[in-house]
Scaffold this active site. Sequence first.
Site, PDB file in Angstrom:
ATOM      1  N   LYS A  24       0.859  -1.127   0.055  1.00 44.48           N
ATOM      2  CA  LYS A  24      -0.090   0.129  -0.042  1.00 44.48           C
ATOM      3  C   LYS A  24       0.971   1.193  -0.058  1.00 44.48           C
ATOM      4  CE  LYS A  24      -1.743   1.583   4.211  1.00 44.48           C
ATOM      5  NZ  LYS A  24      -1.332   2.961   4.399  1.00 44.48           N
ATOM      6  N   ASN A  25       1.684   1.201   0.905  1.00 42.05           N
ATOM      7  CA  ASN A  25       2.503   2.478   1.124  1.00 42.05           C
ATOM      8  C   ASN A  25       3.613   2.906  -0.133  1.00 42.05           C
ATOM      9  OD1 ASN A  25       1.006   2.956   3.295  1.00 42.05           O
ATOM     10  ND2 ASN A  25       2.634   2.379   4.811  1.00 42.05           N
ATOM     11  N   CYS A 119      -4.792  12.854  12.293  1.00 43.87           N
ATOM     12  CA  CYS A 119      -5.267  11.714  12.204  1.00 43.87           C
ATOM     13  C   CYS A 119      -5.395  10.819  13.287  1.00 43.87           C
ATOM     14  CB  CYS A 119      -4.427  10.781  11.090  1.00 43.87           C
ATOM     15  SG  CYS A 119      -3.013   9.902  12.054  1.00 43.87           S
ATOM     16  N   ARG A 124      -0.158  15.222  12.721  1.00 44.85           N
ATOM     17  CA  ARG A 124       0.701  14.638  11.613  1.00 44.85           C
ATOM     18  C   ARG A 124       1.178  15.804  10.617  1.00 44.85           C
ATOM     19  NH1 ARG A 124      -1.256   8.968   9.368  1.00 44.85           N
ATOM     20  NH2 ARG A 124       0.898   9.125   8.135  1.00 44.85           N
ATOM     21  N   ASP A 310       3.955   0.703  11.673  1.00 47.98           N
ATOM     22  CA  ASP A 310       2.940   0.002  11.475  1.00 47.98           C
ATOM     23  C   ASP A 310       2.927  -1.457  12.014  1.00 47.98           C
ATOM     24  OD1 ASP A 310       2.788   2.530  10.107  1.00 47.98           O
ATOM     25  OD2 ASP A 310       3.373   1.694   8.166  1.00 47.98           O
ATOM     26  N   ARG A 402      -9.053  -0.333   4.476  1.00 49.98           N
ATOM     27  CA  ARG A 402      -8.097   0.750   3.813  1.00 49.98           C
ATOM     28  C   ARG A 402      -6.690   0.061   3.381  1.00 49.98           C
ATOM     29  NH1 ARG A 402      -8.071   6.643   6.526  1.00 49.98           N
ATOM     30  NH2 ARG A 402      -6.718   6.819   5.013  1.00 49.98           N
TER      31      ARG A 402
HETATM   32  N1  EPU Z   1       6.929  14.519  10.444  1.00 50.48           N
HETATM   33  C1  EPU Z   1       7.327  15.830  10.721  1.00 50.48           C
HETATM   34  N2  EPU Z   1       7.234  16.570   9.744  1.00 50.48           N
HETATM   35  C2  EPU Z   1       6.750  16.202   8.671  1.00 50.48           C
HETATM   36  C3  EPU Z   1       6.290  14.721   8.292  1.00 50.48           C
HETATM   37  C4  EPU Z   1       6.545  14.055   9.412  1.00 50.48           C
HETATM   38  O1  EPU Z   1       7.516  16.020  11.793  1.00 50.48           O
HETATM   39  O2  EPU Z   1       6.648  17.191   7.603  1.00 50.48           O
HETATM   40  C5  EPU Z   1       7.043  13.682  11.551  1.00 50.48           C
HETATM   41  C6  EPU Z   1       5.722  12.621  11.867  1.00 50.48           C
HETATM   42  O3  EPU Z   1       5.054  13.507  12.621  1.00 50.48           O
HETATM   43  C7  EPU Z   1       6.286  11.472  12.298  1.00 50.48           C
HETATM   44  C8  EPU Z   1       7.596  11.055  11.603  1.00 50.48           C
HETATM   45  O4  EPU Z   1       7.807  12.291  11.254  1.00 50.48           O
HETATM   46  O5  EPU Z   1       6.480  11.757  13.914  1.00 50.48           O
HETATM   47  C9  EPU Z   1       7.495  10.138  10.552  1.00 50.48           C
HETATM   48  O6  EPU Z   1       6.376  10.353   9.574  1.00 50.48           O
HETATM   49  P1  EPU Z   1       6.453  10.206   8.112  1.00 50.48           P
HETATM   50  O7  EPU Z   1       6.497  11.505   7.333  1.00 50.48           O
HETATM   51  O8  EPU Z   1       7.591   9.314   7.903  1.00 50.48           O
HETATM   52  O9  EPU Z   1       5.056   9.438   7.950  1.00 50.48           O
HETATM   53  P2  EPU Z   1       4.126   9.369   6.625  1.00 50.48           P
HETATM   54  O10 EPU Z   1       5.236   9.577   5.593  1.00 50.48           O
HETATM   55  O11 EPU Z   1       3.261  10.525   6.768  1.00 50.48           O
HETATM   56  C10 EPU Z   1       4.250   6.951   6.022  1.00 50.48           C
HETATM   57  C11 EPU Z   1       3.135   5.881   6.215  1.00 50.48           C
HETATM   58  C12 EPU Z   1       2.568   5.629   7.240  1.00 50.48           C
HETATM   59  C13 EPU Z   1       3.839   5.080   8.641  1.00 50.48           C
HETATM   60  C14 EPU Z   1       4.765   6.147   8.375  1.00 50.48           C
HETATM   61  C15 EPU Z   1       5.994   5.951   9.028  1.00 50.48           C
HETATM   62  C16 EPU Z   1       2.175   6.177   3.811  1.00 50.48           C
HETATM   63  C17 EPU Z   1       1.100   6.242   3.145  1.00 50.48           C
HETATM   64  N3  EPU Z   1       1.985   6.318   5.159  1.00 50.48           N
HETATM   65  O12 EPU Z   1       3.583   8.099   6.906  1.00 50.48           O
HETATM   66  O13 EPU Z   1       1.743   4.599   7.258  1.00 50.48           O
HETATM   67  O14 EPU Z   1       3.407   4.893   9.738  1.00 50.48           O
HETATM   68  O15 EPU Z   1       5.350   6.697   7.136  1.00 50.48           O
HETATM   69  O16 EPU Z   1       6.757   4.685   8.988  1.00 50.48           O
HETATM   70  O17 EPU Z   1       3.486   5.512   3.250  1.00 50.48           O
HETATM   71  C18 EPU Z   1       0.006   2.826   7.822  1.00 50.48           C
HETATM   72  O18 EPU Z   1       0.266   2.360   6.417  1.00 50.48           O
HETATM   73  O19 EPU Z   1      -0.728   2.474   8.629  1.00 50.48           O
HETATM   74  C19 EPU Z   1       0.628   4.102   8.162  1.00 50.48           C
HETATM   75  C20 EPU Z   1       0.405   5.060   8.938  1.00 50.48           C
END
Ligand code: EPU
Length: 432
Positions: A24-25, A119, A124, A310, A402
């Site tokens: 998915k990701n 969320c 986030r 995850d 999802r």
């Molecule tokens: N963060 C910041 N600033 C940003 C972006 C992120 O401080 O601009 C922080 C977040 O709050 C968090 C950390 O950095 O504490 C990591 O977040 P990240 O940006 O890596 O998460 P994401 O890219 O929004 C993806 C996955 C998530 C998974 C996370 C961490 C997708 C669609 N989503 O989210 O997947 O938990 O990486 O590995 O790729 C799931 O599949 O259940 C899911 C939530």
Amino acid sequence: MGLEKFIIEGGHRLKGEVTASGSKNAALPILAATILAEGPCSIGNVPRLRDVDFLARILQTLGVSVERDAMGRLNTKVVSEDASLAPYELVSMMRASFCVLGPLLAKRGYAKVSLPGGCAFGDRPVDLHLKGLRALGADIKIEHGYVIATAKRLRGANIYLGGSMGSSVLGTGNVMMAAVLAEGQTVIEHAACEPEVVDLANFLISMGASIEGAGSHRIRIRGVRRLEGCHYEVIPDRIEAATLLMAGAITKGEVIVKNVDPTHLEAVFDKFKEAEISFTRNCKVVAAGMEGRPKEVEIATLPYPGFPTDLQAQMMALMCFGMGASVFMDGIYPDRLNHVAELKRMGAKVLRVNNTCVIIGTDKLQGAPVMASDLRAGAALVLAALAAEGETEVRRIYHIDRGYDNFEGKLRSLGAVIKRMPDESPEKPPSV
Ligand code: EPU
């Protein structure tokens, strides 16, 4: 469609083979990247999920046609570049849709994308996404909850993308998708190393992008003038695969998952070893099972190659049956603990202080009505239910839909007793 729930009869050992779906990701940002293509793209191994359908709807509003063919491949084609607006009603439903910002800006020079908001497991932020795009020369304003980004042509830059919580998976993806069409070279320092980032880079390379170092903390991108369409296969879903392995372990059964890259699961295998859960791994097939109860473990979730956030909830469900006291700390999302209260309803013994939980292992959980609050919390409740005494009703399973492709079908093929039913119970008003 109305709400649905799972009814699960616990106590059946899961045994047999299942095939993991595509990730998915990885699939979501890859689909967003099709905005960049001049020609058609054909993407295979895309899981059948609500989130994928949802992103396809957003892409359609942005002028990209998306169709699944008889072989299950998603075929995309940009038919119009007139609309560059991703509205709040859509983006607030799924954070990953914020990933259309980088490609829209790079290809069309303008993007208006709603800020996604929080969320179920907390705030986030997207500051790293915006920092990276600004460094590439984009003019970015926030107005009335929308990010409005403009740029004639982006310019390559050196960008440090580490935040207070480490690297960002989708942030790295968003900036990478913008930099591939920028003028000159971009270096992303403190890039996320997740296999899904590597898969996105490989997809972009198949379209003609020049990217080196994906999978390390430094990604080097040389901008090109145009990207073509391509044929691509998404990597297997490591989170789904590990969830299914944990279903084997928690029921003291033996589950073989095919179509997995075992090198994506090193941190999980390391904890299996520590817990004395038996497993074998060979090329693209991994198996896990358990005779007695697992030994206690300590888990701190970390960016890849650390233990994935995850899988924190699912592993916690498993360790509810541990021999001793296990400790869990989510270092990525400190508030991603909504499953704790529900596991407690099933008899789990959990002490929580801030983002740390101590799970005192027990030899049985009891079936109970419980509620999924997010995707992985929902999966954890299903695992707990498979091993619990009696019947469990898991509500709000739209969260599970999802991100797990045919979850109950796969579990049923392994011997689980699980039914999907309409959920007619009245919506609960929030407790005060
Ligand atoms: N963060 C910041 N600033 C940003 C972006 C992120 O401080 O601009 C922080 C977040 O709050 C968090 C950390 O950095 O504490 C990591 O977040 P990240 O940006 O890596 O998460 P994401 O890219 O929004 C993806 C996955 C998530 C998974 C996370 C961490 C997708 C669609 N989503 O989210 O997947 O938990 O990486 O590995 O790729 C799931 O599949 O259940 C899911 C939530």
